[in-house]
Write an enzyme that holds these catalytic residues in place. Structure first.
Site, PDB file in Angstrom:
ATOM      1  N   ARG A 134       0.894  -1.272  -0.133  1.00 18.96           N
ATOM      2  CA  ARG A 134      -0.047   0.029   0.257  1.00 18.96           C
ATOM      3  C   ARG A 134       0.857   1.217   0.035  1.00 18.96           C
ATOM      4  NH1 ARG A 134      -5.156   0.145   0.972  1.00 18.96           N
ATOM      5  NH2 ARG A 134      -5.104  -2.018   1.880  1.00 18.96           N
ATOM      6  N   GLY A 144       0.696  -5.879   5.832  1.00 19.01           N
ATOM      7  CA  GLY A 144       0.904  -4.499   5.359  1.00 19.01           C
ATOM      8  C   GLY A 144       1.951  -3.876   5.745  1.00 19.01           C
ATOM      9  N   GLY A 157      -3.046  -5.616  11.134  1.00 13.66           N
ATOM     10  CA  GLY A 157      -2.399  -5.796  12.365  1.00 13.66           C
ATOM     11  C   GLY A 157      -1.682  -7.011  12.885  1.00 13.66           C
ATOM     12  N   LYS A 171     -10.602 -13.020   3.841  1.00  9.77           N
ATOM     13  CA  LYS A 171      -9.730 -12.204   4.462  1.00  9.77           C
ATOM     14  C   LYS A 171     -10.229 -11.560   5.531  1.00  9.77           C
ATOM     15  CE  LYS A 171      -7.926  -7.767   3.221  1.00  9.77           C
ATOM     16  NZ  LYS A 171      -8.004  -6.478   2.415  1.00  9.77           N
ATOM     17  N   THR A 184      -7.617  -3.602  -2.452  1.00  6.20           N
ATOM     18  CA  THR A 184      -8.817  -2.526  -2.265  1.00  6.20           C
ATOM     19  C   THR A 184      -9.577  -2.369  -3.489  1.00  6.20           C
ATOM     20  OG1 THR A 184      -7.128  -1.361  -0.910  1.00  6.20           O
ATOM     21  CG2 THR A 184      -9.157  -0.277  -1.417  1.00  6.20           C
ATOM     22  N   GLU A 207       0.300  -8.065  -3.599  1.00  9.01           N
ATOM     23  CA  GLU A 207      -0.946  -7.032  -4.126  1.00  9.01           C
ATOM     24  C   GLU A 207      -0.327  -5.622  -3.855  1.00  9.01           C
ATOM     25  OE1 GLU A 207      -4.372  -5.417  -0.981  1.00  9.01           O
ATOM     26  OE2 GLU A 207      -3.821  -7.276  -0.674  1.00  9.01           O
TER      27      GLU A 207
END
Length: 228
Positions: A23, A185, A165, A135, A75, A46
């Protein structure tokens, strides 16, 4: 999805069900970050669509993606993105939410919908609509106790990845609870991190995944021997 990518996806979900979520990655850095993650061992990567010029990054990677690596978009909020991913042969369709329209379009394009859910209703809706993986998001806020509660009603052969997290400190707890894999992430990439740093963090996460699974397998083997 061509048979090579399908085999790569099935192998990744079986042997190393870990997704690196980039991201915020920029097109000018994505190649080096991608190479560092592939070298570390990641097989699913991703690019969230709220990153800078995400389609440029996805297209760059799609042109040079190794056969044993699967890429795609995160997303994903609109069904229209699925056609674009199919054209690029970037089959991962990863969402933060449960939208049957997105799942249906992904399935019709022979893509791989990994669908975000939180409640049992969302999870079962995603399963019925054709999700290949659930997910659980945001997993860190929900906790393993919540996961154990809803796991009992989920299809037993549908993998569930914990996303949000998750880091080195809590992977073992989730594996012990029965989770099938993770999406990483901020524990593997944040804007501004170098490719070397991303690679180092990626190696540490994969090593921890293997360590905790090996320990779980050994414990199961000891239990079987004790019952014999």
């Amino acid at each position: 999805m061509n048979e090579t990518r399908r085999a790569a996806l099935q192998a990744a979900l079986k042997d190393l069900p870990l997704v690196a979520i980039l991201r915020g990655v920029r097109p000018d850095e994505v190649d080096a970050i991608f190479d560092a993650l592939v070298t570390a061992g990641f097989r699913m990567i991703e690019i969230p669509l709220n990153s800078p010029r995400p389609w440029e990054s996805i297209e760059r990677l799609a042109k040079r993606c190794p056969d044993d690596v699967v890429i795609g978009a995160g997303t994903v909020l609109d069904p229209e993105a699925c056609q674009r991913l199919a054209d690029l042969e970037a089959p991962l369709v990863i969402t933060p939410n449960t939208d049957p329209a997105v799942i249906g379009e992904a399935a019709s394009q022979d893509l791989a919908p990994m669908i975000g859910c939180m409640t049992p209703t969302e999870a079962l809706t995603a399963a019925r609509a054709g999700a290949i993986t659930l997910k659980l998001f945001p997993a860190g806020k929900l906790g393993t106790g919540y996961f154990k509660d809803i796991k009992a009603v989920l299809p037993p052969d549908l993998p569930v990845l914990a996303v949000g997290g998750i880091d080195l400190d809590n992977m073992a707890e989730w594996v012990a609870a029965g989770i099938d894999g993770f999406g990483f992430g901020g524990s593997v990439y944040k804007p501004g991190w170098s490719a070397d740093e991303v690679g180092e963090r990626g190696r540490a996460l994969i090593a921890e995944w293997r360590r905790v699974n090996e320990g779980l397998n050994q414990a199961s083997e000891l239990e079987r021997e004790a019952d014999a």
